[in-house]
Write a protein that holds these residues in place. Structure first.
Motif, PDB file in Angstrom:
ATOM      1  N   GLN A  56       0.360  -1.697  -0.051  1.00 54.53           N
ATOM      2  CA  GLN A  56       0.270   0.614  -0.219  1.00 54.53           C
ATOM      3  C   GLN A  56       0.595   1.118  -0.099  1.00 54.53           C
ATOM      4  O   GLN A  56       0.399   2.782  -0.196  1.00 54.53           O
ATOM      5  N   GLY A  57       2.196   1.023   0.301  1.00 55.68           N
ATOM      6  CA  GLY A  57       2.969   1.867  -0.013  1.00 55.68           C
ATOM      7  C   GLY A  57       2.921   2.945   1.323  1.00 55.68           C
ATOM      8  O   GLY A  57       3.318   3.997   1.539  1.00 55.68           O
ATOM      9  N   ARG A  58       2.737   2.974   2.167  1.00 62.54           N
ATOM     10  CA  ARG A  58       3.125   2.858   3.793  1.00 62.54           C
ATOM     11  C   ARG A  58       4.265   3.040   4.830  1.00 62.54           C
ATOM     12  O   ARG A  58       4.595   3.001   5.931  1.00 62.54           O
ATOM     13  N   GLU A  59       4.651   1.575   3.982  1.00 60.16           N
ATOM     14  CA  GLU A  59       6.258   1.522   4.013  1.00 60.16           C
ATOM     15  C   GLU A  59       7.005   1.221   3.337  1.00 60.16           C
ATOM     16  O   GLU A  59       6.925   0.226   2.332  1.00 60.16           O
ATOM     17  N   ARG A  60       8.319   2.600   3.352  1.00 58.38           N
ATOM     18  CA  ARG A  60       8.865   2.303   1.834  1.00 58.38           C
ATOM     19  C   ARG A  60       9.880   2.107   1.827  1.00 58.38           C
ATOM     20  O   ARG A  60      11.466   2.548   0.967  1.00 58.38           O
ATOM     21  N   ASN A  61      10.652   1.185   3.450  1.00 60.07           N
ATOM     22  CA  ASN A  61      12.331   0.975   3.695  1.00 60.07           C
ATOM     23  C   ASN A  61      12.414  -0.155   4.133  1.00 60.07           C
ATOM     24  O   ASN A  61      13.024  -0.238   5.139  1.00 60.07           O
ATOM     25  N   PRO A  62      12.076  -1.584   3.406  1.00 58.73           N
ATOM     26  CA  PRO A  62      11.866  -2.350   3.944  1.00 58.73           C
ATOM     27  C   PRO A  62      14.006  -2.493   3.495  1.00 58.73           C
ATOM     28  O   PRO A  62      14.397  -2.558   3.060  1.00 58.73           O
ATOM     29  N   SER A  63      14.405  -3.578   4.204  1.00 64.83           N
ATOM     30  CA  SER A  63      15.516  -4.318   4.535  1.00 64.83           C
ATOM     31  C   SER A  63      16.252  -4.929   2.513  1.00 64.83           C
ATOM     32  O   SER A  63      15.138  -5.458   2.502  1.00 64.83           O
ATOM     33  N   PRO A  64      17.465  -5.035   3.363  1.00 63.48           N
ATOM     34  CA  PRO A  64      17.720  -5.788   2.066  1.00 63.48           C
ATOM     35  C   PRO A  64      17.359  -7.487   1.880  1.00 63.48           C
ATOM     36  O   PRO A  64      16.816  -8.338   1.027  1.00 63.48           O
ATOM     37  N   GLN A  65      17.326  -7.853   3.991  1.00 64.07           N
ATOM     38  CA  GLN A  65      17.060  -9.575   3.858  1.00 64.07           C
ATOM     39  C   GLN A  65      15.382  -9.364   3.530  1.00 64.07           C
ATOM     40  O   GLN A  65      14.608 -10.710   3.169  1.00 64.07           O
TER      41      GLN A  65
END
Length: 282
Positions: A56-65
């Motif tokens: 949904q675009g509410r989280e935009r910084n996932p880790s590489p893992q």
């Protein structure tokens, strides 16, 4: 091109998978195509609410893992996995808005001209043809102009006759453009090109929405040229080190094959036509 690029990609790739594709049992009626968000979360080993926020675009910084886990869950190949990292800004050496120069160096032009018996050209990430040698000019004579491989495939009337397997060529072309989008989402040339193709080609719009990603490396291509008939050529694509985003593409035919003979004939026909012109030009 504006919007939730990462979420759109995840959603499209999720829609392309069925439970049986990933070894899961299917329970209950499915209101949407493909896997459910909860199923992707289970496969990736992440919280379902977290995955929903990603889409949904509410989280935009996932880790590489996390991205690697999602790549495995969604059965992404190497090109699609790299594209996912680019969209999230986690790819090594990632530089947003790294626009590609459209100038081809004189040394590279000289190198292409040194291949008189095989078509060679330089293109940008957005598939604009930036420079050609004489035999590439001859190969693309059915198109007017031979300016952009995507426009030529979808909007030029010659495209469907020139590409023997047009569906495959169209899919590959859109997948190449999707890869370009990952490198530079705000590239004005890409935005303009996608807008034009979407407005004028239903086929392009459908394929673009699938978010399939593939780079250009090597493959066989089948053409039907009005001057010499069928051609089966294999291409190799090479990154231009001093102009990031440019690629040198070289076609060749199997030595001694009918395609090799047809390519020689095509070169002769093109050379004869150029000599007949009042003012030969490239």
């Amino acid at each position: 091109m504006d919007g939730n690029h990462l979420g759109d990609f995840l959603r499209a790739r999720r829609a392309g998978l069925q439970p049986e594709d990933v070894g899961m049992a299917s329970y209950g009626a499915r209101r949407v195509a493909g896997l459910r968000r909860e199923e992707v979360a289970v496969l990736a080993g992440v919280n379902a609410d977290y995955y929903t926020r990603l889409e949904q675009g509410r989280e935009r910084n996932p880790s590489p893992q996390v991205l690697d886990a999602l790549s495995r869950a969604l059965r992404l190949d190497a090109d699609a996995r790299a594209h996912l990292h680019l969209l999230a800004g986690t790819a090594p050496g990632y530089r947003p808005s790294a626009h590609v120069a459209d100038r081809v160096s004189p040394a590279l032009r000289q190198l292409m001209d040194g291949y008189p018996s095989t078509p060679a050209f330089v293109m940008s990430r957005t598939l604009d043809i930036l420079a050609t040698n004489s035999l590439a000019d001859a190969l693309y004579t059915p198109f007017d102009p031979a300016d952009n491989l995507a426009r030529m495939t979808f909007l030029d009337p010659a495209g469907r006759g020139f590409y023997t397997d047009w569906d495959r060529a169209a899919q590959a072309t859109v997948a190449n453009l999707r890869q370009a989008a990952g490198f530079d989402l705000d590239n004005p040339r890409l935005r303009e090109l996608v807008r034009t193709l979407t407005e004028h080609s239903v086929d392009f719009a459908r394929l673009w929405d699938a978010h399939t990603v593939r780079g250009k490396t090597q493959d066989a291509k089948h053409f039907l040229h009005p001057d010499v008939g069928p051609l089966t050529l294999t291409y190799q694509a090479f990154d231009v080190r001093d102009a990031p985003g440019q690629q040198l593409v070289i076609y060749h035919a199997e030595p001694g094959s009918a395609s090799a003979q047809a390519l020689d004939l095509l070169g002769s026909i093109h050379a004869t036509r150029r000599r007949a012109e009042p003012h030969p030009h490239r």
